[in-house]
Design an enzyme around this catalytic site. Sequence first.
Site, PDB file in Angstrom:
ATOM      1  N   SER A 183       0.893  -0.992   0.245  1.00 24.32           N
ATOM      2  CA  SER A 183      -0.267  -0.110  -0.284  1.00 24.32           C
ATOM      3  C   SER A 183       1.113   1.228  -0.339  1.00 24.32           C
ATOM      4  O   SER A 183       2.320   0.679   0.631  1.00 24.32           O
ATOM      5  CB  SER A 183      -1.124  -0.068   1.254  1.00 24.32           C
ATOM      6  OG  SER A 183      -0.308   0.020   2.407  1.00 24.32           O
ATOM      7  N   TYR A 211      -3.962  -1.169  17.259  1.00 22.90           N
ATOM      8  CA  TYR A 211      -3.339  -0.758  18.765  1.00 22.90           C
ATOM      9  C   TYR A 211      -3.474   1.164  18.451  1.00 22.90           C
ATOM     10  O   TYR A 211      -4.257   1.368  17.104  1.00 22.90           O
ATOM     11  CB  TYR A 211      -1.493  -0.922  17.535  1.00 22.90           C
ATOM     12  CG  TYR A 211      -0.884  -0.686  16.679  1.00 22.90           C
ATOM     13  CD1 TYR A 211      -0.756   1.208  16.619  1.00 22.90           C
ATOM     14  CD2 TYR A 211      -1.084  -1.194  15.519  1.00 22.90           C
ATOM     15  CE1 TYR A 211      -0.236   1.676  15.073  1.00 22.90           C
ATOM     16  CE2 TYR A 211      -1.525  -0.707  13.902  1.00 22.90           C
ATOM     17  CZ  TYR A 211      -0.763   0.866  14.086  1.00 22.90           C
ATOM     18  OH  TYR A 211      -0.072   1.484  12.603  1.00 22.90           O
ATOM     19  N   ARG A 242      -5.065   3.252  15.394  1.00 25.13           N
ATOM     20  CA  ARG A 242      -5.885   2.084  14.443  1.00 25.13           C
ATOM     21  C   ARG A 242      -6.658   1.130  15.232  1.00 25.13           C
ATOM     22  O   ARG A 242      -6.609   0.191  15.632  1.00 25.13           O
ATOM     23  CB  ARG A 242      -4.290   1.207  14.291  1.00 25.13           C
ATOM     24  CG  ARG A 242      -4.507   0.974  12.541  1.00 25.13           C
ATOM     25  CD  ARG A 242      -3.392   0.857  12.484  1.00 25.13           C
ATOM     26  NE  ARG A 242      -3.744   0.094  10.760  1.00 25.13           N
ATOM     27  CZ  ARG A 242      -4.543   0.188   9.972  1.00 25.13           C
ATOM     28  NH1 ARG A 242      -5.504   0.479   9.494  1.00 25.13           N
ATOM     29  NH2 ARG A 242      -4.231  -1.363   8.549  1.00 25.13           N
ATOM     30  N   CYS A 243      -7.534   1.196  13.961  1.00 25.53           N
ATOM     31  CA  CYS A 243      -8.588   0.531  14.458  1.00 25.53           C
ATOM     32  C   CYS A 243      -8.786  -1.015  13.298  1.00 25.53           C
ATOM     33  O   CYS A 243      -8.929   0.128  12.236  1.00 25.53           O
ATOM     34  CB  CYS A 243      -9.812   0.609  13.994  1.00 25.53           C
ATOM     35  SG  CYS A 243      -9.895   1.780  16.272  1.00 25.53           S
ATOM     36  N   HIS A 254       5.710   2.231  11.364  1.00 25.95           N
ATOM     37  CA  HIS A 254       4.848   2.576  12.126  1.00 25.95           C
ATOM     38  C   HIS A 254       5.085   3.915  12.989  1.00 25.95           C
ATOM     39  O   HIS A 254       4.167   4.373  14.134  1.00 25.95           O
ATOM     40  CB  HIS A 254       4.469   1.228  13.647  1.00 25.95           C
ATOM     41  CG  HIS A 254       4.067   0.608  12.276  1.00 25.95           C
ATOM     42  ND1 HIS A 254       5.030  -0.787  12.128  1.00 25.95           N
ATOM     43  CD2 HIS A 254       2.247  -0.321  12.254  1.00 25.95           C
ATOM     44  CE1 HIS A 254       3.680  -1.601  11.396  1.00 25.95           C
ATOM     45  NE2 HIS A 254       2.582  -1.385  11.042  1.00 25.95           N
TER      46      HIS A 254
END
Length: 765
Positions: free
Chosen positions: A439, A518, A521-522, A701
Amino acid sequence: MASHIVGYPRMGPKRELKFALESFWDGKSSAEDLQKVASGLRASIWKQMKDAGIKYIPSNTFSNYDQVLDTTAMLGAVPPRYGWTGGEIGFDTYFSMARGNASVPAMEMTKWFDTNYHFIVPELGPDMKFTYASHKAVNEYKEAKALGVDTIPVLISPVSYLALSKPAKGVDKSFCLLSLLPKVIAVYKEVVADLKAAGASWIQFDEPILVLDLDSQKLQAISAAYAELESALSGLNVLVETYFADVPAEAYQTLTALNCVTAFGFDLVRGTKTLELIKGGFPSGKYLFAGVVDGRNIWANNLAASLDTLNSLESIVGKDKLVVSTSCSLLHTAVDLVNETKLDNEIKSWLAFAAQKIVEVNALAKALCGQKDEAFFSSNASAQASRKSSPRVTNEAVQKAAAALKGSDHRRATNVTARLDAQQKKLNLPMLPTTTIGSFPQTVELRRVRREYKATKISEEEYVNSIKEEIRKVIELQEKLDIDVLVHGEPERNDMVEYFGEQLSGFAFTVNGWVQSYGSRCVKPPIIYGDVSRPKPMTVFWSSTAQSMTKRPMKGMLTGPVTILNWSFVRNDQPRSETTYQIALAIKDEVEDLEKAGITVIQIDEAALREGLPLRKSEQANYLDWAVHGFRITNVGVQDTTQIHTHMCYSNFNDIIHSIIDMDADVITIENSRSDEKLLSVFREGVKYGAGIGPGVYDIHSPRIPPTEEIADRINKMLAVLERNILWVNPDCGLKTRKYDEVNPALTNMVAATKLIRDKLAGGK
């Protein structure tokens, strides 16, 4: 009438906490704004439980990032690199530990047991000074009390906390973390005293490590910890909560022998063997918190079956000592079915999200004490029956095809070395080929286009043209950066599982079924309710469109069957292996169609393979066997010249490296940088790996941009243990959560570092 909830989702029914956090991180709102949203969510959760009639309501299960990080803050266990100088830990230090900042990297993040939730791993050593540095537990208890709700404060126990930690950088890997127990317990005593002074009458210690295969040293540490806390805990009722699996017999004995403990909580959904242990003997006069409502799935509880289980337990522990509970925290399920406007009524009747599970817990507790809501039980029974008999659930052709797989182990005909040679002749890649994971950033504009298309505000033609334009931009950027194997950036995809689920039969989707993965972030897991098949090609149009825009190889991008399984809410009426084989056959059709369309490199992500690994050693071989077999089914039919890649996200792979090799992919890209290159130690220890491998060279991240020298240094470390002809260079993971002003310089540095090393290697020939 006693009922209890182990924990509750924090994000809010419409992800209110996510948006508040991201706004705060972006500097668009203040700490006060964030606190206001957080306290509003806490208040509504407590009120909801109180109104539903729950007796034992938890507090301190809410978190602005992660409950293990909250414990690290409570203990003042801040790694020195964050420059914390003492005092109450504020957002600055807290979020720096979670996310890193401009000058220092984040702490490691890893999976919470076998869920898709991640926690921040504490970094400890012999010199760590522990001090009571976050009063969150007592503050939240007082906050609830002021609202008229008396809660049970929840703490991760000292032993589980240390068992989930790792030795800090520079500390000997053999350092015994449990040796820190006395120092840690000293802080816990202060916390307990604080809670007692505030008026708490119960306290819940989460002891999740009790479901693992523990050695006698850890079991002794548990006995010692509670013995040491005994005087501090006097006058309090203590609940020790376990979850995610059954408790082994030895651990059960250790646990139930603890003097200062009033109540024991067990997961009776995933831990059915624990039922036998309870029936074999339960300490008299103690409470049993029976976790009969599944905290990890979205299916409505089979109330009649749960009531039978509870009745059988009541005869063992006594009526006044049995408490109905959830199997674990409801953190791992979606928030509220009320917000689902698009699911049809039949499927909706089969489901229960967190808010509905609270009602189920209470209905069971009432039924136990003679106040059974007959209408509620009867509508539950008819929903269970409709799910069993619905023609939407069963597809005989799929059942037959999956059953026919049993006879073969589905391996490609040629070995990987010969395949890599054939692929290199075709692809002609340089040494240390560069690629990305799939991505590219999902911009505001891109999300708008997808949203408008979904809402039929723009035509299909406008949508396709917008997405093509985005793909063209991503390809031009990669060519400009001189990346060797390209990706199309996945602009048409909302999520790597949902995108495929929407095109497969047997899946249903929610609008607001978000679950925290986390931090902010869902993920929104699809619901697999029936047999799975692929009505038509899913990705071929976009992949071939992208390949037509470049001469360089373009990767086809698919999500593997085990990841689709592990990142979905899975039907609980057949073995998980059966569902995996069904998905594998659907992906196999797609792989073969991509190959026919001229795509020569196909990536089948198995990001979540490790995640589904059972917690107990005795069950792991069977899981790995069917999971790896499922992956091989997807690509068994391709030619030698088609290069099959797979990608895996962070977890500890070292214990399953032989299964990873057995997947027989041509190239594997794998997270490595955030976990401090633990992965490489496997190869240092002599595991021979002959396929292509790309251990991530930087952590995506974190917003931090890694300098060229740092990436070059990482590549050199890899070359020390891996052959140059199999090494690939890539980031840890996909780039969709990053911004372009982070991605461009990071990839520029990655390619520059690769060329630097290539030149050195060429010069040294």
